[in-house]
Scaffold this motif. Structure first.
Motif, PDB file in Angstrom:
ATOM      1  N   THR A   1       1.164  -1.674   0.159  1.00 14.45           N
ATOM      2  CA  THR A   1      -0.108  -0.330  -0.103  1.00 14.45           C
ATOM      3  C   THR A   1       0.552   1.373  -0.389  1.00 14.45           C
ATOM      4  O   THR A   1       0.597   1.906  -0.773  1.00 14.45           O
ATOM      5  CB  THR A   1      -0.843  -0.065   1.233  1.00 14.45           C
ATOM      6  N   ALA A   2       1.749   1.626   0.912  1.00 12.68           N
ATOM      7  CA  ALA A   2       2.789   2.199   0.669  1.00 12.68           C
ATOM      8  C   ALA A   2       3.431   2.693  -1.000  1.00 12.68           C
ATOM      9  O   ALA A   2       2.948   3.969  -1.206  1.00 12.68           O
ATOM     10  CB  ALA A   2       3.886   2.120   1.488  1.00 12.68           C
ATOM     11  N   SER A   3       4.223   1.677  -1.543  1.00 10.60           N
ATOM     12  CA  SER A   3       4.017   1.857  -2.349  1.00 10.60           C
ATOM     13  C   SER A   3       3.084   2.545  -3.350  1.00 10.60           C
ATOM     14  O   SER A   3       3.388   3.279  -4.016  1.00 10.60           O
ATOM     15  CB  SER A   3       5.610   0.894  -2.742  1.00 10.60           C
ATOM     16  N   THR A   4       2.496   1.815  -2.805  1.00 11.45           N
ATOM     17  CA  THR A   4       0.824   2.056  -3.718  1.00 11.45           C
ATOM     18  C   THR A   4       0.679   3.435  -4.223  1.00 11.45           C
ATOM     19  O   THR A   4       0.487   4.414  -5.897  1.00 11.45           O
ATOM     20  CB  THR A   4      -0.431   1.319  -3.867  1.00 11.45           C
ATOM     21  N   MET A   5       0.640   4.052  -2.992  1.00 14.94           N
ATOM     22  CA  MET A   5      -0.086   5.494  -3.145  1.00 14.94           C
ATOM     23  C   MET A   5       0.797   6.144  -3.391  1.00 14.94           C
ATOM     24  O   MET A   5       0.684   7.547  -3.949  1.00 14.94           O
ATOM     25  CB  MET A   5      -0.609   5.119  -1.824  1.00 14.94           C
TER      26      MET A   5
END
Length: 572
Positions: A198-202
């Protein structure tokens, strides 16, 4: 110029209030600090208890230098920080609180523009939601992923390999001592998870939305180029103020379409859906679950990254980064969408190249030809549910099995490894009471660990259904975000052990094979209802009373929309 700046409402003039505002802020500022120089708040989520963001103080210093160089006044503003691995019961419980608190501080203070420093999962979504609601000129500086560590000679994917190694322990294939020894290898450097979690995705989607300096998202946290881009972002923040370029000018319906394409092409986290829906709600942009299916379903998966592939975020960066990925699907992007630079997103793709075709595949040789997040509907999910085909087992994307039901996460933990649990490899694991209202906070528990007795037989995936979320670093054939959730009266509350459930991802169906009349006559059992959250006070009470369902972003009902930057009353 001073009259055109928002901060002049505090600092302009000769009355007592203006005197107080200026005097208390001088503390070493130059004499012309209050005479037409934009005041830029650096919203910083750095915290020792948010380890993925602990380095953002250093990033903030580079932003300060850029703001100064461009003629602005940088002002660091600590904001609520949510550490995904640390806070209990789940960081998602406080995303809306963090967004609300940041919005109120942005509005209440004499600032003209914002630089938003985030990294760990909920920090970028919360900051974007806040900036959208106050609509001051703003841009995001993502903190970046960590470098890749190794264990037993192999690279480790932060998060993804935690799930894999822990299942090896439960299956008896790894000792607990070896598992513990891997801890010091898992987190090699500063930065957030190095998988496409999620961190990289956002971070990637914030750039695809146009809210990040193009080329910055995905820069590893220890890389000096992150500080270089942070400096440039500080300079750009001052330009945004002078140009009056706010999030509502940048993030449009076209921007969300591009973000959905980027989500599919990179194999990003399902959590992005709930965050993008919430952000769209703040901006007044119409966005629905069906848009994710319509825009993203046929987008090829081009990035070979864990959890859907083999490589990690620093590999993606060296292979060409997001620009190289988007250049391959340029024809699917909306050319009308602009970025914080004022130029269209597609203009920033000129000259992008793939430097490692193993990490970033070309359009004619994708990892998967159509791997966007699929939206399922049926009598078990009237308002929709999600599945990430790229992280699922292909043979389970069409499946029929008997339900094995757990009434709460506590019930699941108590029984999942029981030797007498009536379960086989074809069963469908159902976990309820984990939605926004029921838990509360919609925790990342949908990727349920498999029963020990099946792990020992070599089973490594099963169909799982839940009204909660799962970590973006996780994998498996998991149906999640089921809406309405059980606690909101959804049919998930009515499933019984032994009911047949059919999953048809290609047909977008999720069906509980129980006649309508029988289903209408059922009521939730006592254990299910007892598992629902019933807070008496504080934020949890406010949250449970006002949270919306996953299919609209799980924001609070009274936070949808924006209030602008005007303060309702002056100080006296």
């Amino acid at each position: 110029m001073a009259a055109e700046l928002r901060s002049a409402q505090w600092y302009g003039g000769t009355d007592r209030n203006a005197y107080i505002h200026r005097a208390w802020m001088r503390r070493g500022l130059p004499h012309d600090a209050f005479s037409g120089r934009p005041h830029i708040a650096i919203a910083n989520t750095a915290s020792d208890l948010t380890p993925c963001n602990a380095h953002l103080g250093e990033v903030a210093r580079s932003v300060r230098d850029g703001v100064h160089e461009a003629g602005g006044i940088p002002l660091e503003l600590p904001v609520v920080s949510l550490g995904e691995t640390q806070v209990r019961p789940t960081a998602m419980l406080w995303r809306n609180m963090a967004a609300m608190a940041a919005e109120e501080m942005f509005r209440a203070n004499p600032v003209d523009g914002l630089v938003l420093l985030g990294g760990c999962d909920k920090t970028i979504p919360a900051l974007l939601m806040a900036a959208a609601s106050v609509d001051l000129p703003a841009l995001v500086v993502p903190g970046g992923p960590m470098l890749t560590g190794t264990f037993r000679g192999a690279p480790l994917g932060c998060g993804t390999d935690v799930w894999r190694l822990s299942e090896e322990v439960r299956a008896g294939e790894m000792s607990e001592q070896e598992f513990t020894r891997s801890e010091s290898s898992m987190i090699r450097s500063r930065g957030h998870c190095n998988t496409m979690g999620t961190a990289s995705t956002m971070a990637v989607l914030a750039e695809a939305l146009g809210m990040v300096l193009p080329g910055l998202a995905g820069t590893p946290a220890p890389d000096s180029r992150l500080l270089e881009s942070a400096h440039e972002s500080g300079r750009l923040a001052v330009e945004l103020v002078h140009e009056g370029r706010t999030p509502s000018h940048v993030v449009t319906a076209a921007s969300f379409r591009n973000a959905i394409v980027a989500l599919a092409a990179t194999g990003g986290s399902t959590n992005a859906v709930v965050h993008l829906l919430a952000l769209a709600g703040r901006l007044g942009v119409e966005l629905s679950l069906d848009d994710f299916d319509r825009v993203g379903a046929d987008v090829p998966l081009l990035v070979d990254l864990l959890p859907a592939g083999r490589f990690l975020m620093d590999d993606l960066y060296r292979a060409g980064g997001l620009a190289a990925v988007l250049d391959q699907v340029r024809d699917l992007l909306d050319p009308a969408a602009r970025t914080v630079t004022g130029r269209p997103l597609v203009d920033h793709l000129d000259g992008a190249r793939i430097w490692d075709p193993e990490v970033i595949r070309t359009r004619d040789a994708p990892l998967q030809p159509a791997a966007g997040i699929a939206v399922l509907r049926g009598n078990l999910a009237p308002s929709g549910a999600l599945i990430k085909p790229a992280a699922a087992s292909p043979e389970l994307l069409r499946h029929r099995g008997r339900a094995v039901v757990f009434d709460s996460i506590e019930d699941f933990h108590a029984r999942i490894d029981a030797p007498d649990l009536d379960v086989d490899a074809d069963s469908v694991l159902v976990l309820r009471g984990c939605g926004p209202r029921g838990y509360p906070g919609m925790p990342e528990v949908s990727n349920m660990p498999l029963p020990r007795k099946l792990l020992e037989r070599g089973v490594r995936d099963m169909v799982r259904i839940c009204d909660g979320r799962m970590s973006g670093t996780a994998y498996g054939t998991v149906v999640l975000h089921v809406a309405p959730e059980a606690a909101a009266g959804g049919p998930l509350a009515l499933v019984q052990n032994g009911d047949w459930i059919s999953l048809d991802v290609e047909g977008r169906g999720l069906t509980l094979e129980v006649p309508d009349a029988e289903l209408a006559a059922r009521t939730p059992n006592e254990a299910t209802v007892a598992g629902y959250a019933a807070p008496r006070r504080g934020w949890e009470r406010l949250y449970v009373d006002h949270v919306l369902q996953a299919d609209t972003g799980a924001d609070l009902d009274f936070l949808v929309g924006s209030s602008g930057s005007e303060v309702s009353r002056e100080s006296h």
